[in-house]
Design a protein around this motif. Structure first.
Motif, PDB file in Angstrom:
ATOM      1  N   ILE A 375       0.850  -1.188   0.000  1.00 12.38           N
ATOM      2  CA  ILE A 375       0.000   0.000   0.000  1.00 12.38           C
ATOM      3  C   ILE A 375       0.888   1.240   0.000  1.00 12.38           C
ATOM      4  CG2 ILE A 375      -0.164   0.140   2.515  1.00 12.38           C
ATOM      5  CD1 ILE A 375      -3.020   1.115   2.220  1.00 12.38           C
ATOM      6  N   SER A 376       0.404   2.298  -0.617  1.00  8.30           N
ATOM      7  CA  SER A 376       1.091   3.587  -0.572  1.00  8.30           C
ATOM      8  C   SER A 376       0.102   4.640  -0.085  1.00  8.30           C
ATOM      9  CB  SER A 376       1.641   3.967  -1.948  1.00  8.30           C
ATOM     10  OG  SER A 376       0.593   4.107  -2.891  1.00  8.30           O
ATOM     11  N   THR A 377       0.590   5.577   0.696  1.00  5.46           N
ATOM     12  CA  THR A 377      -0.262   6.640   1.244  1.00  5.46           C
ATOM     13  C   THR A 377       0.368   7.992   0.971  1.00  5.46           C
ATOM     14  OG1 THR A 377       0.811   6.589   3.417  1.00  5.46           O
ATOM     15  CG2 THR A 377      -1.073   5.130   3.088  1.00  5.46           C
ATOM     16  N   GLY A 378      -0.469   9.008   0.943  1.00  2.98           N
ATOM     17  CA  GLY A 378       0.021  10.366   0.733  1.00  2.98           C
ATOM     18  C   GLY A 378      -0.792  11.361   1.530  1.00  2.98           C
ATOM     19  N   GLN A 379      -0.144  12.466   1.871  1.00  4.52           N
ATOM     20  CA  GLN A 379      -0.842  13.541   2.582  1.00  4.52           C
ATOM     21  C   GLN A 379      -0.241  14.874   2.143  1.00  4.52           C
ATOM     22  OE1 GLN A 379      -1.095  13.222   6.918  1.00  4.52           O
ATOM     23  NE2 GLN A 379      -1.069  15.458   7.108  1.00  4.52           N
ATOM     24  N   LEU A 380      -1.062  15.703   1.517  1.00  4.42           N
ATOM     25  CA  LEU A 380      -0.656  17.039   1.091  1.00  4.42           C
ATOM     26  C   LEU A 380      -1.247  18.052   2.066  1.00  4.42           C
ATOM     27  CD1 LEU A 380       0.635  18.985  -0.981  1.00  4.42           C
ATOM     28  CD2 LEU A 380      -1.537  18.895  -2.250  1.00  4.42           C
TER      29      LEU A 380
END
Length: 391
Positions: A375-380
């Motif tokens: 899984i990959s996650t991101g937060q901007l």
């Protein structure tokens, strides 16, 4: 008659003025609400609101999930001297559930609550709830400056009740810190409950011993914080930890590098336990975690800084009973580019834009045996960072 009125007013006026003057004089001479002795103490006390607020946008496998405003960090802090040789510090976190603890009798929302007593010019004794001196700069950095932690610091109980003895050499370039702390904030039953493996029982002394060295080398261009810690988690189940933190300052660039290694007889981080729980109902035994953390800070203008954090983690299950096992179950990666703008040179308040990208890469063994999925996650985030000093 006119003369009588004139003399009457002449005599009465001073009496009226005297009557009005009396209350004013009594106010001026009264004791102040805050005695001067108390005001003197406040000169050595700081009151700080450590704040980070942002508009956060979350992604999973590149798909947008949600967007909302958040108060990511709000930690009220008060610290200072109450005596020439006595220092105190208190910090409470309002962005954490204030659940009570059953070991140290203080809420987990309280980060710091301790007194430091100067025994000698180079020696101090500290009692209370303090940060574990595990070594490494990621943990020592103000939490409002860390958008996301690496695995070991993120999954550990980093604030514990105990005692510390600190000694600095005469040159103040080398400091040694020795701590005896609680090994955890919860009881054994609360921590492990029914997941405790057969034969593993609670210990009467759930304590940790920490030794730390902080050095300033090469005219302050290199700083270090190296630690070794030993934890007693249960009867015949211990934890050993090594942390090596390095800080290099050169011109406009500051570079940090932390190496952390945790070898655990009983899985305290629970990363391995959560990975294998589809087949094993007990906490994993004989696990190890290795973290690498790099952070670069560069000032391109007096008001503009660019930052880049890189992190990796490898999680191993050395005690896997499967004869065809693969020890490494998970490798995770993280990258956090950030731009900060400080509009006021006389106030530590920064606007920032940051992106937290993380990828969790499970081994083929973990995928085939425990149904683990990459899984990959991101937060901007667009927000404000400010340790607001209000007193």
């Amino acid at each position: 008659m006119k003369n009588f009125l004139f003399y009457f007013v002449l005599v009465l006026t001073p009496l009226l003025l005297f009557g009005q003057k009396q209350p004013q004089e009594s106010i001026i001479k009264s004791t102040p609400v805050l005695p001067s002795s108390k005001i003197a103490i406040l000169k050595d006390v700081d009151v700080i609101f450590n704040t980070r607020m942002a508009f956060d946008n979350y992604f999973v496998d590149s798909e947008p999930m949600s967007s909302q405003f958040s108060v990511n960090q709000l930690r009220f802090e008060i610290k200072g001297k109450v005596h020439e040789k006595v220092y105190f510090r208190f910090r409470n976190r309002y962005t954490k559930i204030p659940d009570p603890n059953t070991i140290d009798n203080i809420s987990r929302a309280v980060d710091l609550a301790y007194l430091s007593i100067e025994l000698a010019p180079q020696t101090k004794l500290t009692f209370g709830k303090m940060i574990g001196d595990w070594g490494g700069y990621e943990l020592l950095t103000n939490p409002i400056e860390i958008l996301s932690y690496n695995v070991i610091n993120d999954k550990s109980d980093n604030f514990q009740v105990g005692a510390a003895l600190t000694y600095s050499l005469l040159d103040h370039k080398n400091t040694f810190n020795f701590q005896v702390l609680n090994a955890r904030t919860k009881t054994f039953q609360e921590q492990y409950g029914t997941t405790a493996p057969p034969g593993i029982t609670q210990t009467k002394t759930p304590l940790s011993v920490v030794a730390n060295w902080k050095g300033h080398l090469f005219d302050g261009k290199l700083e270090t914080t190296y630690s070794f810690a030993h934890f007693i988690d249960a009867e015949n189940a211990n934890r050993n930890y090594i942390g090596l933190g390095n800080k290099i300052k050169t011109g406009k660039l500051i570079l940090f590098y932390d190496f952390q290694y945790s070898k655990e007889d009983l899985d305290q981080k629970c990363v391995i336990t959560n990975t294998v729980k589809t087949k094993y109902s007990y906490a994993a035994q004989e696990v190890s975690y290795i973290d690498n953390w790099i952070r670069a800070e560069y000032k391109i203008q007096p008001k503009v800084d660019i930052l880049l954090s890189l992190m990796t983690n490898n999680s191993y299950w050395n005690g896997n009973p499967d004869p065809n096992k693969s020890n490494r179950l998970l490798t995770s990666y993280g990258i956090i580019p950030t731009i900060e703008y400080t509009p006021f040179l006389d106030l530590n308040l920064k606007f920032y834009v940051g992106y937290i990208a993380k990828k969790y890469d499970y081994s083929s063994y973990a995928e085939n045996n425990f149904n683990a999925k990459d899984i990959s996650t991101g937060q901007l985030s667009f927000g404000i960072i400010a340790p607001l000093l209000v007193l």
